[in-house]
Design a protein around this motif. Structure first.
Motif, PDB file in Angstrom:
ATOM      1  N   ASN A  16       0.841  -1.201   0.000  1.00  0.00           N
ATOM      2  CA  ASN A  16       0.000   0.000   0.000  1.00  0.00           C
ATOM      3  C   ASN A  16       0.875   1.250   0.000  1.00  0.00           C
ATOM      4  N   VAL A  17       0.496   2.239  -0.794  1.00  0.00           N
ATOM      5  CA  VAL A  17       1.283   3.470  -0.798  1.00  0.00           C
ATOM      6  C   VAL A  17       0.484   4.599  -0.155  1.00  0.00           C
ATOM      7  N   PRO A  18       1.198   5.502   0.552  1.00  0.00           N
ATOM      8  CA  PRO A  18       0.478   6.613   1.171  1.00  0.00           C
ATOM      9  C   PRO A  18      -0.189   7.435   0.071  1.00  0.00           C
ATOM     10  N   GLY A  19      -1.406   7.826   0.286  1.00  0.00           N
ATOM     11  CA  GLY A  19      -2.093   8.650  -0.714  1.00  0.00           C
ATOM     12  C   GLY A  19      -2.723   7.850  -1.843  1.00  0.00           C
ATOM     13  N   GLY A  20      -2.468   6.532  -1.877  1.00  0.00           N
ATOM     14  CA  GLY A  20      -3.026   5.710  -2.956  1.00  0.00           C
ATOM     15  C   GLY A  20      -4.549   5.722  -2.954  1.00  0.00           C
ATOM     16  N   GLU A  21      -5.105   5.523  -1.793  1.00  0.00           N
ATOM     17  CA  GLU A  21      -6.568   5.479  -1.685  1.00  0.00           C
ATOM     18  C   GLU A  21      -7.189   6.837  -2.029  1.00  0.00           C
ATOM     19  N   LYS A  22      -6.565   7.888  -1.531  1.00  0.00           N
ATOM     20  CA  LYS A  22      -7.103   9.231  -1.772  1.00  0.00           C
ATOM     21  C   LYS A  22      -7.047   9.549  -3.270  1.00  0.00           C
ATOM     22  N   SER A  23      -5.945   9.157  -3.916  1.00  0.00           N
ATOM     23  CA  SER A  23      -5.820   9.412  -5.349  1.00  0.00           C
ATOM     24  C   SER A  23      -6.910   8.678  -6.112  1.00  0.00           C
ATOM     25  N   GLN A  24      -7.154   7.422  -5.709  1.00  0.00           N
ATOM     26  CA  GLN A  24      -8.200   6.656  -6.378  1.00  0.00           C
ATOM     27  C   GLN A  24      -9.528   7.417  -6.271  1.00  0.00           C
ATOM     28  N   MET A  25      -9.848   7.832  -5.068  1.00  0.00           N
ATOM     29  CA  MET A  25     -11.149   8.469  -4.848  1.00  0.00           C
ATOM     30  C   MET A  25     -11.235   9.834  -5.533  1.00  0.00           C
ATOM     31  N   ASP A  26     -10.195  10.652  -5.361  1.00  0.00           N
ATOM     32  CA  ASP A  26     -10.228  11.998  -5.955  1.00  0.00           C
ATOM     33  C   ASP A  26     -10.348  11.921  -7.475  1.00  0.00           C
TER      34      ASP A  26
END
Ligand code: GLU
Length: 507
Positions: free
Chosen positions: A59-69
């Motif tokens: 898992n990379v930091p910001g990965g989930e947020k990037s997906q959602m944004d």
């Protein structure tokens, strides 16, 4: 042969996009998300966003947020997800569902359908090497299935942390009618042996967790990239072991590079393939959405520009292509340019404003620093002039920067070489003397400029080509330019004169 699928439209369809937050939203992710989205919307169903974060190390930091944004930027809003939980199905992060997985793993252990495996990493390595030496494909040999109490006790005493494996039935066909690829079958003997469903750290593996989640979340259709085809028989084995009804599967053809004819590689730096890169480069979400919908699918007919609503209406799972989709940058550019032409000036001004606020490029930062957007009359004029010949909003932004600061801009005058310089000089001299009768701080209207140019051209009696090219080079640095009177109206009279002086030096 593919069997036709006609899902119910009574709201019972539930599909999901289940990214692993191991990277930022890629065109391949967007493709999977989009076909799930279209499928859900077309059949009045529900689109679920689930985060498959069991592989903690990746898992990379910001990965989930990037997906959602970036999904939101593309205009795809999920109906359920981590930030919009439906209590019936929550939680939506796999890491928060560990207890649920344990419960089902225990059921399988109790039934003797799964077992603890104490093979060490070194032993596994040796097993693989031996198989390789014998020309066999790697396969776990299942020797902990049916292990004796004593063997287990001994391993426990050594402190070995076991994995848990699902026991596969021997020489059994696992098959499904894929919604996209047609009939697919595997023999259980060719799946690499009994596979791990829980790692030694207590975390369920993807192939196990995904089944539990899809089952408990009432997922009716699993649409995902065809790189998952080899996982599907393992997942079906889990469905069968637990006695769960399985969903329909459809494996979306992956995106290939037109340059290499291979799967688009995230390492290929020559192709923009992350959604935030398109955003920063001035692509419109409507265009990227339209383009992506054609990666592996097409409606009836030749038309290629479709709005989101039209895509939802026309989407048909039976028209998904079983062969690779090719990523064609030229087509994306054409689609983007088409949308830029279609949009109103006010809308484009707003979109450029978003880019300036987000400051995702050097150009956006510079425009923000100089406060260029505040001069909305100027910006809208640039948009109007360049809307029909821009591929991206960035092209418009570059012209904003150029004309905002035109006297300091490094215009190229090389093109004067191809000209009769005497005539060019005459044209510029006449223009300069006309301009000198105005207040240097004003902008002339485009109509006034047109009238002035007509008059000069008539007086000098020179050909249109030479006349307009001289002006184009002088005020834009290039032979071909949009309506020159529009461009000249953007520049203050004193700056027009400065540019004439600059050009005359070269002449
Ligand atoms: N988490 C998987 C991936 O990112 C998705 C698997 C699935 O859709 O079943 O590739």
């Amino acid at each position: 042969m593919k069997k036709k699928e006609n899902p119910a439209t009574d709201g019972s369809v539930r599909v999901r996009y289940a990214p692993s937050p191991t990277g930022v939203l890629h065109i391949g992710n967007a493709q999977s998300a989009l076909f799930n989205y279209l499928f859900a919307k077309h059949y009045n169903g529900t689109w679920v966003l689930r985060i498959e974060d069991t592989d903690i190390a990746r898992n990379v930091p910001g990965g989930e947020k990037s997906q959602m944004d970036n999904l939101r930027w593309l205009g795809m809003e999920w109906d359920e997800g981590p930030d919009k939980p439906n209590p019936k199905y929550a939680p939506y992060h796999q890491q928060e569902r560990v207890k649920i997985y344990h419960k089902y793993i225990q059921q399988l252990l109790d039934k003797g359908l799964a077992y603890k495996d104490y093979t060490t990493e070194e032993e596994l390595q040796q097993m693989r090497e031996k198989q390789k030496a014998n020309g066999e494909s790697p396969k776990y040999d299942g020797h902990w299935f049916n292990a004796s109490e004593e063997q287990i006790k001994e391993a426990e005493e050594k402190g070995i942390k076991p994995t848990i494996r699902l026991h596969l039935p021997e020489n059994t066909l696992i098959e499904w009618d894929d919604l996209i690829k047609g009939h697919i079958e595997f023999n259980t003997d060719n799946l690499g042996g009994d596979f791990v469903i829980e790692k030694s750290n207590g975390m369920a593996t993807y192939n196990f967790a995904v089944v539990i989640d899809d089952y408990l979340m009432d997922i009716t259709h699993v649409l995902r990239g065809d790189d998952h085809i080899a996982n599907t028989p393992k997942q079906i084995a889990v469905y069968q072991a637990l006695g769960f009804k399985q969903p329909r599967f459809g494996h979306i053809s992956l995106v290939y590079s037109t340059k290499t004819h291979k799967k688009l590689s995230k390492r290929d730096k020559n192709t923009k393939q992350f959604i935030h890169q398109y955003r920063a480069a001035g692509y419109l979400p409507e265009a990227v959405f339209n383009f992506t919908a054609f990666l592996g699918w097409s409606p009836v007919g030749e038309r290629e520009i479709y709005s989101r609503e039209e895509l939802i209406e026309n989407y048909d799972i039976n028209r998904m292509s079983a062969s690779p989709a090719f990523f064609d940058q030229k087509k994306l550019d054409w689609i983007n340019a088409t949308y830029i032409k279609k949009f109103s000036v006010d809308e484009l001004y707003k979109r450029i404003g978003y880019m300036i606020d987000a400051q995702e490029s050097d150009e956006a930062k510079e425009i923000a620093d100089k406060g260029i957007m505040n001069d909305d009359g100027f910006v809208k004029s640039i948009i109007k002039i360049y809307q029909n010949e821009s591929t991206t909003l960035m092209d418009i932004m570059k012209n904003m920067m150029k004309y905002y600061d035109i006297t300091n801009y490094d215009l190229s005058y090389n093109d004067f070489d191809n000209f009769d310089n005497e005539t060019s000089k005459k044209i510029l001299d006449s223009l300069k003397s006309e301009l000198q009768s105005y207040d240097g701080d004003v902008h002339l209207s485009s109509d006034d400029v047109t009238a002035m140019l007509k008059k000069i051209q008539k007086e000098l009696g020179c050909g249109a080509r030479e006349f307009f090219m001289t002006l184009n080079i002088t005020f834009t640095g290039s032979q071909s330019a949009p309506q020159i009177s529009d461009i000249m109206s953007l520049i203050r009279v004193k700056d027009l004169i400065k540019l004439i002086d600059k050009a005359e030096k070269v002449l």
